[in-house]
Design a protein around this motif. Structure first.
Motif, PDB file in Angstrom:
ATOM      1  N   PHE A   1      21.595  51.982  40.944  1.00 53.51           N
ATOM      2  CA  PHE A   1      22.580  51.206  41.098  1.00 53.51           C
ATOM      3  C   PHE A   1      22.349  49.865  40.933  1.00 53.51           C
ATOM      4  CE2 PHE A   1      23.367  54.890  44.197  1.00 53.51           C
ATOM      5  CZ  PHE A   1      24.160  55.557  43.561  1.00 53.51           C
ATOM      6  N   ASP A   2      23.503  49.029  40.476  1.00 55.32           N
ATOM      7  CA  ASP A   2      23.389  47.657  40.541  1.00 55.32           C
ATOM      8  C   ASP A   2      24.685  47.194  41.001  1.00 55.32           C
ATOM      9  OD1 ASP A   2      23.303  45.095  39.499  1.00 55.32           O
ATOM     10  OD2 ASP A   2      22.415  45.358  37.522  1.00 55.32           O
ATOM     11  N   ARG A   3      24.786  46.366  42.009  1.00 51.43           N
ATOM     12  CA  ARG A   3      25.844  46.010  42.740  1.00 51.43           C
ATOM     13  C   ARG A   3      26.644  44.979  41.962  1.00 51.43           C
ATOM     14  NH1 ARG A   3      26.643  48.164  48.283  1.00 51.43           N
ATOM     15  NH2 ARG A   3      26.610  50.383  47.729  1.00 51.43           N
ATOM     16  N   ARG A   4      25.764  44.258  41.051  1.00 53.10           N
ATOM     17  CA  ARG A   4      26.272  42.933  40.568  1.00 53.10           C
ATOM     18  C   ARG A   4      27.432  43.421  39.610  1.00 53.10           C
ATOM     19  NH1 ARG A   4      20.979  41.112  37.357  1.00 53.10           N
ATOM     20  NH2 ARG A   4      20.822  43.234  36.899  1.00 53.10           N
ATOM     21  N   HIS A   5      27.774  44.623  39.110  1.00 54.55           N
ATOM     22  CA  HIS A   5      28.606  45.071  38.412  1.00 54.55           C
ATOM     23  C   HIS A   5      30.007  45.187  39.368  1.00 54.55           C
ATOM     24  CE1 HIS A   5      30.924  47.336  35.182  1.00 54.55           C
ATOM     25  NE2 HIS A   5      31.262  48.030  36.299  1.00 54.55           N
ATOM     26  N   THR A   6      29.681  45.664  40.533  1.00 53.58           N
ATOM     27  CA  THR A   6      30.794  45.893  41.313  1.00 53.58           C
ATOM     28  C   THR A   6      31.237  44.475  42.026  1.00 53.58           C
ATOM     29  OG1 THR A   6      29.873  47.812  42.036  1.00 53.58           O
ATOM     30  CG2 THR A   6      31.419  46.851  43.610  1.00 53.58           C
ATOM     31  N   ASP A   7      30.164  43.521  42.092  1.00 56.34           N
ATOM     32  CA  ASP A   7      30.708  42.239  42.570  1.00 56.34           C
ATOM     33  C   ASP A   7      31.510  41.677  41.735  1.00 56.34           C
ATOM     34  OD1 ASP A   7      28.996  42.243  45.094  1.00 56.34           O
ATOM     35  OD2 ASP A   7      27.227  41.457  43.952  1.00 56.34           O
ATOM     36  N   ASP A   8      31.094  41.836  40.247  1.00 58.18           N
ATOM     37  CA  ASP A   8      32.074  41.377  38.909  1.00 58.18           C
ATOM     38  C   ASP A   8      33.503  41.906  39.230  1.00 58.18           C
ATOM     39  OD1 ASP A   8      32.061  39.420  36.975  1.00 58.18           O
ATOM     40  OD2 ASP A   8      32.329  41.307  35.527  1.00 58.18           O
ATOM     41  N   LEU A   9      33.292  42.934  39.389  1.00 54.18           N
ATOM     42  CA  LEU A   9      34.881  43.986  39.562  1.00 54.18           C
ATOM     43  C   LEU A   9      35.655  43.163  40.646  1.00 54.18           C
ATOM     44  CD1 LEU A   9      36.921  46.188  39.175  1.00 54.18           C
ATOM     45  CD2 LEU A   9      35.332  47.830  40.293  1.00 54.18           C
ATOM     46  N   MET A  10      35.029  43.089  41.656  1.00 57.88           N
ATOM     47  CA  MET A  10      35.819  42.363  42.680  1.00 57.88           C
ATOM     48  C   MET A  10      36.452  41.015  42.280  1.00 57.88           C
ATOM     49  SD  MET A  10      33.223  43.391  45.520  1.00 57.88           S
ATOM     50  CE  MET A  10      34.020  42.585  47.122  1.00 57.88           C
ATOM     51  N   THR A  11      35.844  40.310  41.473  1.00 61.18           N
ATOM     52  CA  THR A  11      36.126  38.955  40.950  1.00 61.18           C
ATOM     53  C   THR A  11      37.192  39.299  40.117  1.00 61.18           C
ATOM     54  OG1 THR A  11      33.998  37.899  41.258  1.00 61.18           O
ATOM     55  CG2 THR A  11      35.427  37.061  39.520  1.00 61.18           C
ATOM     56  N   PHE A  12      37.243  40.313  39.279  1.00 59.29           N
ATOM     57  CA  PHE A  12      38.073  40.672  38.195  1.00 59.29           C
ATOM     58  C   PHE A  12      39.384  40.903  38.837  1.00 59.29           C
ATOM     59  CE2 PHE A  12      40.188  43.316  35.254  1.00 59.29           C
ATOM     60  CZ  PHE A  12      39.761  42.722  33.814  1.00 59.29           C
ATOM     61  N   LEU A  13      39.107  41.658  39.982  1.00 64.65           N
ATOM     62  CA  LEU A  13      40.495  42.164  40.668  1.00 64.65           C
ATOM     63  C   LEU A  13      41.452  41.012  41.180  1.00 64.65           C
ATOM     64  CD1 LEU A  13      39.181  45.368  42.477  1.00 64.65           C
ATOM     65  CD2 LEU A  13      40.603  45.528  40.524  1.00 64.65           C
ATOM     66  N   ALA A  14      40.578  40.172  41.826  1.00 67.30           N
ATOM     67  CA  ALA A  14      41.033  39.081  42.476  1.00 67.30           C
ATOM     68  C   ALA A  14      42.002  38.330  41.377  1.00 67.30           C
ATOM     69  CB  ALA A  14      40.282  38.278  43.463  1.00 67.30           C
ATOM     70  N   ALA A  15      41.292  38.044  40.393  1.00 67.41           N
ATOM     71  CA  ALA A  15      41.872  37.205  39.182  1.00 67.41           C
ATOM     72  C   ALA A  15      43.158  37.713  38.605  1.00 67.41           C
ATOM     73  CB  ALA A  15      40.785  36.755  38.238  1.00 67.41           C
ATOM     74  N   ALA A  16      43.264  39.072  38.569  1.00 64.69           N
ATOM     75  CA  ALA A  16      44.356  39.732  37.848  1.00 64.69           C
ATOM     76  C   ALA A  16      45.353  40.570  38.732  1.00 64.69           C
ATOM     77  CB  ALA A  16      43.516  40.755  37.077  1.00 64.69           C
ATOM     78  N   PRO A  17      46.374  39.722  39.233  1.00 64.15           N
ATOM     79  CA  PRO A  17      47.043  40.526  40.137  1.00 64.15           C
ATOM     80  C   PRO A  17      48.377  41.013  39.400  1.00 64.15           C
ATOM     81  CG  PRO A  17      47.657  38.014  40.143  1.00 64.15           C
ATOM     82  CD  PRO A  17      46.359  38.136  39.245  1.00 64.15           C
ATOM     83  N   SER A  18      48.377  40.654  38.182  1.00 63.57           N
ATOM     84  CA  SER A  18      49.469  41.316  37.368  1.00 63.57           C
ATOM     85  C   SER A  18      48.813  41.739  35.886  1.00 63.57           C
ATOM     86  CB  SER A  18      50.701  40.155  36.768  1.00 63.57           C
ATOM     87  OG  SER A  18      50.216  39.280  35.915  1.00 63.57           O
ATOM     88  N   PRO A  19      49.475  42.711  35.160  1.00 66.36           N
ATOM     89  CA  PRO A  19      49.152  43.160  33.886  1.00 66.36           C
ATOM     90  C   PRO A  19      48.664  41.762  32.997  1.00 66.36           C
ATOM     91  CG  PRO A  19      50.736  44.581  34.325  1.00 66.36           C
ATOM     92  CD  PRO A  19      50.759  43.397  35.268  1.00 66.36           C
TER      93      PRO A  19
END
Length: 432
Positions: free
Chosen positions: A9-27
């Protein structure tokens, strides 16, 4: 079913996903963030109104809330097949109506329309922001994201509805889901004037809007051992993020036997029938123009499509510990068990045996486990962009995803390691 190969497992990918989700509230924000990442990897934007060249490079097209990106490797022929990662950028939510200013009894409200099939109760008593796209009088667009407590859909107190504990919560989509955002008299134009001030746009410059609510609570690890991920829009920005990472990784690899493609569509949640949806012409147009730009003709297009494979990646259902009887008794996908292969013989998913072999081979090369999902025979099965892509373009398509709980809630839940495992499987698929 799973591979026996080891994985870490590499949690850096999931950390980055969390950043992506927060930055993308719309399509529109999701597309913008993905495009920014592609630019850093050497991709460049092309416009549908321009003449396309045959250069061996990474390119992408944006149309509204949809993005198609592809990388042409050195030595690619006009008939070189594609390997496509399909996903969607939209999520169920509450969207602002053309006349948004509403209210009653001294409350100021925003008139909203229900988009897709959200779990309505999950939007109650939750602090909401507002995001989307403003269209200006000159035809240009401006993204807007009010990421602070702005709106709230208040639930009725139990003292005023004693039947809720015995008969359950019953919500009327028109009467009960209109959020409040203040007190006082209602004035037409208030919301748009507020957004003009917030974004520095001149008063009266906004001519149109595509706006939607979002939960402002950030993504977070959950559980004693932080092995779960809770967050908004996992359906389906989890797949968009993983596919973007896989495409950028593949673009750095020389001598690819395929042309890797990311197809991130909008409007999947309401049937995909839009010019930016999977049932629209966008993907087919981009693929055909890529063939023709490299000197190909219809015969090359037919050869390329016949050998093309698409992985349609969307979240699926993990077995729910409180409702296990709703699942097929022999198929219980679990969080952190690896990506899921989604099968439905009635073609609600596009997977067949040959598609399963393609996916299994990719997971084996990546060294990640995988699981199978089918619906309980007594329960209706959802669907994805997979069957649409297969039928519209004649492309072999395989439906996959990540198992989650609370699908279509304002806040969903999945295993914290599954996004990384999915990204590895997608990368291995693009490498062939």
């Amino acid at each position: 079913m799973s591979t026996s190969a080891p994985y870490r497992f590499d949690r850096r990918h999931t950390d980055d996903l969390m950043t992506f989700l927060a930055a993308a509230p719309s399509p529109y924000h999701a597309v913008a963030v993905a495009a920014e990442r592609l630019e850093k990897a050497g991709f460049r934007q092309v416009w549908e109104t321009d003449v396309w060249d045959a250069s061996a490079s990474g390119k992408y097209v944006i149309r509204g809330g949809a993005l198609i990106a592809w990388h042409v490797p050195e030595g690619a022929h006009p008939h070189t097949p594609f390997r496509i990662l399909g996903a969607h950028t939209d999520s169920p939510n509450l969207r602002v109506k053309p006349r948004p200013d509403a209210g009653a009894h001294g409350w100021r409200q925003i008139a909203v329309e229900i988009y897709g099939g959200p779990l309505l109760n999950s939007w109650l008593d939750r602090d909401l922001g507002l995001a989307g796209r403003l269209t200006l009088r000159d035809g240009s667009h401006r993204l807007v994201n009010i990421d602070r407590p702005l709106l709230r859909v208040p639930q009725l107190a139990i003292h005023l509805d004693r039947t809720v504990t015995s008969e359950g919560l019953k919500l009327d989509k028109q009467r009960h889901m209109q959020p409040i955002w203040g007190l006082g008299e209602v004035h037409e134009g208030d919301l748009i004037h507020f957004l003009e001030e917030e974004t520095g746009i001149g008063h009266g410059e906004v001519a149109g809007w595509d706006l939607m609510t979002h939960s402002i609570e950030p993504p977070a690890y959950l559980g004693r051992d932080r092995e779960l991920l809770a967050g908004p829009r996992l359906d389906n920005l989890l797949s968009v993020h993983a596919a973007t990472a896989a495409l950028t990784a593949a673009s750095a690899t020389p001598d690819l036997p395929y042309i890797p493609v990311l197809a991130a569509f909008d409007h999947e949640e309401n049937g995909s029938q839009a010019d930016t949806g999977a049932d629209g012409p966008l993907l087919g147009s981009v693929l055909e123009r890529s063939v023709f730009a490299r000197g190909g003709a219809y015969e090359d297009r037919a050869r390329a499509f016949a050998a093309t494979v698409c992985l349609s990646s969307d979240v699926g259902h993990a077995v729910h510990p409180n409702y296990a009887e709703r699942h097929d008794p022999t198929h219980h996908p679990r969080p952190n068990g690896g990506p899921i292969l989604k099968v439905n013989v009635n073609q609600r998913y596009a997977t067949d045996g040959s598609g399963q072999a393609v996916f299994a081979a990719a997971c084996e090369r990546a060294g990640v486990p995988w699981q199978s999902f089918v619906s309980n025979n007594a329960m209706p099965c959802g669907t994805t962009i997979g069957p649409i892509t297969a039928a519209r373009h004649g492309i072999r398509t395989v439906d996959i995803g990540v198992a989650c709980l609370s699908m279509h809630s304002a806040r969903e839940l999945c295993g914290a390691d599954d996004p990384y495992l999915l990204a590895n499987a997608l990368t291995a698929f693009l490498h062939g």
